[in-house]
Scaffold this active site. Structure first.
Site, PDB file in Angstrom:
ATOM      1  N   ARG A 241     -17.361 -36.985 -45.524  1.00 10.50           N
ATOM      2  CA  ARG A 241     -16.108 -35.928 -45.318  1.00 10.50           C
ATOM      3  C   ARG A 241     -14.978 -36.245 -46.230  1.00 10.50           C
ATOM      4  O   ARG A 241     -14.821 -35.149 -47.109  1.00 10.50           O
ATOM      5  CB  ARG A 241     -15.487 -36.015 -44.020  1.00 10.50           C
ATOM      6  CG  ARG A 241     -16.136 -35.425 -42.753  1.00 10.50           C
ATOM      7  CD  ARG A 241     -15.348 -35.355 -41.587  1.00 10.50           C
ATOM      8  NE  ARG A 241     -15.926 -35.435 -40.436  1.00 10.50           N
ATOM      9  CZ  ARG A 241     -16.287 -36.563 -39.564  1.00 10.50           C
ATOM     10  NH1 ARG A 241     -16.294 -37.585 -40.428  1.00 10.50           N
ATOM     11  NH2 ARG A 241     -17.056 -36.432 -38.631  1.00 10.50           N
TER      12      ARG A 241
ATOM     13  N   ARG B  44     -11.386 -49.050 -47.668  1.00 11.90           N
ATOM     14  CA  ARG B  44     -10.933 -50.369 -47.113  1.00 11.90           C
ATOM     15  C   ARG B  44     -10.879 -51.318 -48.236  1.00 11.90           C
ATOM     16  O   ARG B  44     -11.593 -51.611 -49.216  1.00 11.90           O
ATOM     17  CB  ARG B  44     -11.872 -50.881 -46.092  1.00 11.90           C
ATOM     18  CG  ARG B  44     -11.839 -50.111 -44.619  1.00 11.90           C
ATOM     19  CD  ARG B  44     -10.416 -50.404 -43.881  1.00 11.90           C
ATOM     20  NE  ARG B  44     -10.358 -49.859 -42.555  1.00 11.90           N
ATOM     21  CZ  ARG B  44      -9.865 -48.458 -42.513  1.00 11.90           C
ATOM     22  NH1 ARG B  44      -9.232 -47.760 -43.448  1.00 11.90           N
ATOM     23  NH2 ARG B  44      -9.828 -47.883 -41.146  1.00 11.90           N
TER      24      ARG B  44
ATOM     25  N   GLU C 231      -4.062 -57.007 -45.773  1.00 12.59           N
ATOM     26  CA  GLU C 231      -2.882 -55.916 -45.763  1.00 12.59           C
ATOM     27  C   GLU C 231      -1.797 -56.507 -44.936  1.00 12.59           C
ATOM     28  O   GLU C 231      -2.138 -57.114 -43.788  1.00 12.59           O
ATOM     29  CB  GLU C 231      -3.262 -54.629 -45.264  1.00 12.59           C
ATOM     30  CG  GLU C 231      -4.071 -53.965 -46.245  1.00 12.59           C
ATOM     31  CD  GLU C 231      -4.615 -52.547 -45.631  1.00 12.59           C
ATOM     32  OE1 GLU C 231      -4.176 -52.065 -44.827  1.00 12.59           O
ATOM     33  OE2 GLU C 231      -5.421 -51.845 -46.521  1.00 12.59           O
TER      34      GLU C 231
ATOM     35  N   HIS D  96      -1.390 -48.280 -47.659  1.00 11.79           N
ATOM     36  CA  HIS D  96      -2.221 -47.618 -46.673  1.00 11.79           C
ATOM     37  C   HIS D  96      -1.458 -46.247 -46.113  1.00 11.79           C
ATOM     38  O   HIS D  96      -1.389 -46.120 -44.923  1.00 11.79           O
ATOM     39  CB  HIS D  96      -2.640 -48.633 -45.675  1.00 11.79           C
ATOM     40  CG  HIS D  96      -4.057 -48.430 -45.079  1.00 11.79           C
ATOM     41  ND1 HIS D  96      -4.832 -49.474 -44.725  1.00 11.79           N
ATOM     42  CD2 HIS D  96      -4.667 -47.259 -44.686  1.00 11.79           C
ATOM     43  CE1 HIS D  96      -5.803 -48.671 -44.050  1.00 11.79           C
ATOM     44  NE2 HIS D  96      -5.834 -47.303 -44.257  1.00 11.79           N
TER      45      HIS D  96
HETATM   46  C1  DGY Z   1      -8.278 -44.612 -41.061  1.00 10.48           C
HETATM   47  O1  DGY Z   1      -8.044 -43.685 -40.221  1.00 10.48           O
HETATM   48  O2  DGY Z   1      -8.962 -45.279 -41.065  1.00 10.48           O
HETATM   49  C2  DGY Z   1      -7.261 -44.949 -42.319  1.00 10.48           C
HETATM   50  O3  DGY Z   1      -7.701 -45.937 -42.817  1.00 10.48           O
HETATM   51  C3  DGY Z   1      -5.951 -44.723 -41.704  1.00 10.48           C
HETATM   52  O4  DGY Z   1      -5.500 -43.474 -41.444  1.00 10.48           O
END
Ligand code: DGY
Length: 335
Positions: A166, A248, A277, A296
């Protein structure tokens, strides 16, 4: 008075590891007896183990470690885990499935916000926006100069997308406005019709690395994608290329990235995710001018976070009632 107390007692008990946006809190308060961790930082693991005991539902974040030990600690009452994120690499899904516990997540609603931030980072890195702002604040702007703060063109460049689900597709759609050549690499090739409508071309990873001016990562973190970008991959990339990661942190080997940025194997990077993180303030990456790092914030718009909170509450509500979660990571629990 009596009635409201007895109603309260009959509500299922849930623990929330963080305060959600208001709309989500409101929805959850209507269906459950809520205990919420009120701090800015997540509950320490040991605290989480205590808090889940005897709960019917758990609302968690990507910062919480949800594993087999935690399920044991919860005891037999836990019916549902609802995570406010699309990614779930912090959750041991196999362990949840083994116990028959459905796990909810929030796909779809954060696609555009994350694609937007990807583009914000791509453009900021290409045109050195953060460095330029710093120069102004430091009083270094003395006049217009023919060679000051030169960046690279985005229009007409080649964009490589790693992981074309997506979010990768939403990034590709935005690239059309820049008349870019778009390559993608994915675990599975997309249907031809979709490739054509997005105007994207499937490529082997090596070819994509060699040909792209910008590479953006949108794959999930798995054993296969851990450190997918390491020394070998950076050596294949163009010295003028820029890497963007909003997926990630652990998909990129940070030491290999540092070397690539210092040795000129690539020109720049922009990361919304790091490993660990938060990135330690003494990380050598933070000493480099050719990298942008944001904390993030891919899904961090008011509208998106409200939608994520609502979806989290809906998954929780369904799980507490024993109904199928609208967005379930492990539907095999219903088999
Ligand atoms: C997720 O939803 O996995 C994003 O990294 C944070 O919204």
């Amino acid at each position: 008075m009596h009635t409201s107390v007895s109603n309260k007692i009959s509500l299922p008990k849930v623990f929330l590891t963080r305060i959600l946006p208001d709309i989500g809190m409101k929805m959850i308060h209507e269906i459950a007896e809520v205990e919420v961790w009120p701090e800015r930082l997540p509950p320490p693991y040991e605290v989480l183990l205590e808090k889940v005991k005897g709960k019917d539902g758990l609302v968690c974040m990507l910062t919480d470690q949800i594993d087999a030990q935690l399920i044991e600690a919860a005891g037999g009452s836990l019916k549902v885990i609802s995570q406010m994120a699309v990614g779930y690499d912090n959750i041991n899904i196999a362990a949840m499935t083994a116990k028959g516990i459905p796990v909810g997540h929030t796909p779809g609603v954060l696609t555009d916000a994350t694609a937007d931030l990807t583009w914000a980072l791509l453009m900021a890195a290409a045109r050195r926006v953060v460095e330029a702002d710093k120069e102004v604040r430091l009083g270094h702007w003395q006049t217009w100069e023919p060679t000051m703060l030169l960046g690279v063109n985005i229009s007409g460049a080649t964009l490589g997308i790693i992981g074309c689900g997506r979010i990768g597709q939403a990034v590709a759609r935005r690239a059309r406005g820049f008349n870019m050549r778009v390559l993608y690499h994915n675990r599975l090739r997309l249907p031809l019709e979709l490739e054509q409508s997005l105007d994207i071309k499937y490529q082997d990873l090596d070819v994509l690395l060699k040909e792209s001016d910008f590479i953006t990562i949108h794959t999930s973190l798995t054993n296969d994608t851990y450190h997918l970008f390491s020394d070998v991959q950076f050596q294949m990339m163009k010295p003028t290329s820029i890497l963007i990661n909003t997926a990630r942190g652990a998909i990129v080997d940070p030491e290999a990235l540092r070397k690539a940025l210092i040795n000129g194997q690539i020109a720049g990077a922009a990361l919304d995710v790091t490993t660990p993180e938060p990135i330690p303030t003494d990380s050598p990456l933070l000493g480099l001018d050719n990298i942008i790092i944001t904390p993030h914030i891919g899904s961090a718009s008011y509208q998106t976070r409200a939608q994520m909170a609502m979806m989290t509450a809906s998954n929780l509500a369904a799980g507490l009632k024993g109904e199928r979660l609208p967005h379930c990571v492990n539907p095999e629990v219903y088999a």
